[in-house]
Scaffold this motif. Structure first.
Motif, short mmCIF file in Angstrom:
data_model
loop_
_atom_site.label_atom_id
_atom_site.label_comp_id
_atom_site.label_asym_id
_atom_site.label_seq_id
_atom_site.Cartn_x
_atom_site.Cartn_y
_atom_site.Cartn_z
N TYR A 101 40.70 25.02 20.05
CA TYR A 101 41.43 26.27 20.20
C TYR A 101 40.53 27.26 20.91
O TYR A 101 39.33 27.28 20.70
N GLY A 102 41.12 28.10 21.69
CA GLY A 102 40.31 29.14 22.30
C GLY A 102 41.04 29.83 23.43
O GLY A 102 42.02 29.32 23.97
N GLU A 103 40.52 30.99 23.76
CA GLU A 103 41.04 31.74 24.88
C GLU A 103 39.87 32.10 25.78
O GLU A 103 38.84 32.56 25.32
N PHE A 104 40.06 31.86 27.06
CA PHE A 104 39.04 32.14 28.05
C PHE A 104 39.61 33.18 29.00
O PHE A 104 40.77 33.08 29.40
N ALA A 105 38.83 34.18 29.36
CA ALA A 105 39.36 35.24 30.21
C ALA A 105 38.27 35.79 31.13
O ALA A 105 37.10 35.84 30.77
N ARG A 106 38.71 36.18 32.32
CA ARG A 106 37.87 36.89 33.28
C ARG A 106 38.68 38.03 33.85
O ARG A 106 39.89 37.90 34.04
N GLN A 107 38.02 39.12 34.13
CA GLN A 107 38.69 40.28 34.67
C GLN A 107 37.91 40.77 35.89
O GLN A 107 36.69 40.83 35.86
N PHE A 108 38.66 41.11 36.96
CA PHE A 108 38.05 41.53 38.21
C PHE A 108 38.66 42.85 38.64
O PHE A 108 39.88 43.03 38.57
N TYR A 109 37.83 43.77 39.11
CA TYR A 109 38.30 45.03 39.65
C TYR A 109 38.75 44.77 41.08
O TYR A 109 37.98 44.30 41.91
N VAL A 110 40.02 45.05 41.34
CA VAL A 110 40.57 44.83 42.68
C VAL A 110 41.26 46.11 43.13
O VAL A 110 42.14 46.62 42.48
N GLU A 111 40.83 46.60 44.26
CA GLU A 111 41.42 47.81 44.81
C GLU A 111 41.81 47.53 46.25
O GLU A 111 41.10 46.82 46.96
N GLY A 112 42.94 48.06 46.66
CA GLY A 112 43.37 47.88 48.04
C GLY A 112 43.93 46.50 48.31
O GLY A 112 43.72 45.96 49.40
N ILE A 113 44.64 45.92 47.34
CA ILE A 113 45.24 44.60 47.54
C ILE A 113 46.75 44.72 47.52
O ILE A 113 47.32 45.67 46.98
N GLU A 114 47.41 43.73 48.10
CA GLU A 114 48.87 43.61 48.06
C GLU A 114 49.22 42.77 46.83
O GLU A 114 49.14 41.55 46.87
N GLU A 115 49.59 43.43 45.76
CA GLU A 115 49.87 42.72 44.50
C GLU A 115 51.01 41.72 44.65
O GLU A 115 50.98 40.65 44.03
N ASP A 116 52.01 42.07 45.44
CA ASP A 116 53.17 41.18 45.59
C ASP A 116 52.86 39.95 46.45
O ASP A 116 53.61 38.98 46.43
N GLY A 117 51.77 39.97 47.18
CA GLY A 117 51.42 38.86 48.06
C GLY A 117 50.46 37.86 47.45
O GLY A 117 50.06 36.91 48.12
N ILE A 118 50.07 38.03 46.19
CA ILE A 118 49.10 37.12 45.57
C ILE A 118 49.75 35.76 45.36
O ILE A 118 50.86 35.65 44.83
N LYS A 119 49.03 34.71 45.75
CA LYS A 119 49.50 33.33 45.57
C LYS A 119 48.48 32.58 44.72
O LYS A 119 47.27 32.72 44.92
N ALA A 120 48.98 31.78 43.78
CA ALA A 120 48.11 31.01 42.89
C ALA A 120 48.50 29.54 42.93
O ALA A 120 49.68 29.20 43.00
N LYS A 121 47.47 28.68 42.87
CA LYS A 121 47.70 27.24 42.88
C LYS A 121 46.65 26.58 41.97
O LYS A 121 45.46 26.90 42.06
#
Length: 147
Positions: A101-121
């Motif tokens: 069991y567990g939760e792993f997380a990372r957080q990144f400061y992102v400024e000036g990005i197109e949020e609607d254009g993010i693609k994940a694979k």
């Protein structure tokens, strides 16, 4: 009956051995598991002219286990694992049970990005995020007339 090593030399060796033992006790490689963040995962970040590419190592996770959010200029990648492996004998008795069991997380400061254009694979345990930058607007000159 007595050592033939001079007294001063024996003290230096004793002090050197104590110092070596002390250094080994606090060796960074030995304490690496204590210093590392066990609730995190490795990432590579590349910047291009058009955006950013993030590659996160998440072996053993499925896309259903992973959440990606953008909020208040922070991109958060969160992966949760709830895995139970049980082995039973022919009578139905559990002979081995393992839980992860567990939760792993990372957080990144992102400024000036197109949020609607993010693609994940997700492929072969590697999550790839393609994050486009916002188009920079060229400063314009405008002459203001006086009334």
């Amino acid at each position: 009956m007595f050592d033939l090593v001079p007294f001063r030399r024996r003290n230096e060796d004793l002090f050197g051995q104590m110092l070596k033992s002390f250094n080994e006790a606090f060796d960074q490689e030995l304490l690496a598991p204590l210093h590392s963040n066990t609730r995190s995962f490795r990432t590579d970040i590349r910047e291009t002219d058009k955006g950013y590419l993030i590659e996160a190592e998440l072996p053993g996770f499925t896309k259903e286990d992973i959440e990606i959010d953008v909020q208040d200029k922070y991109l958060t990648i969160r992966a949760k694992r709830n895995q139970v492996d049980e082995e039973k004998d022919e009578n139905g008795k559990i002979i081995r049970s393992e839980r992860h069991y567990g939760e792993f997380a990372r957080q990144f400061y992102v400024e000036g990005i197109e949020e609607d254009g993010i693609k994940a694979k997700l492929q072969d345990g590697v999550l790839k995020l393609d994050i486009p930058k916002k188009e920079k607007k060229e400063p314009t000159n405008k002459r203001i007339g006086i009334e």
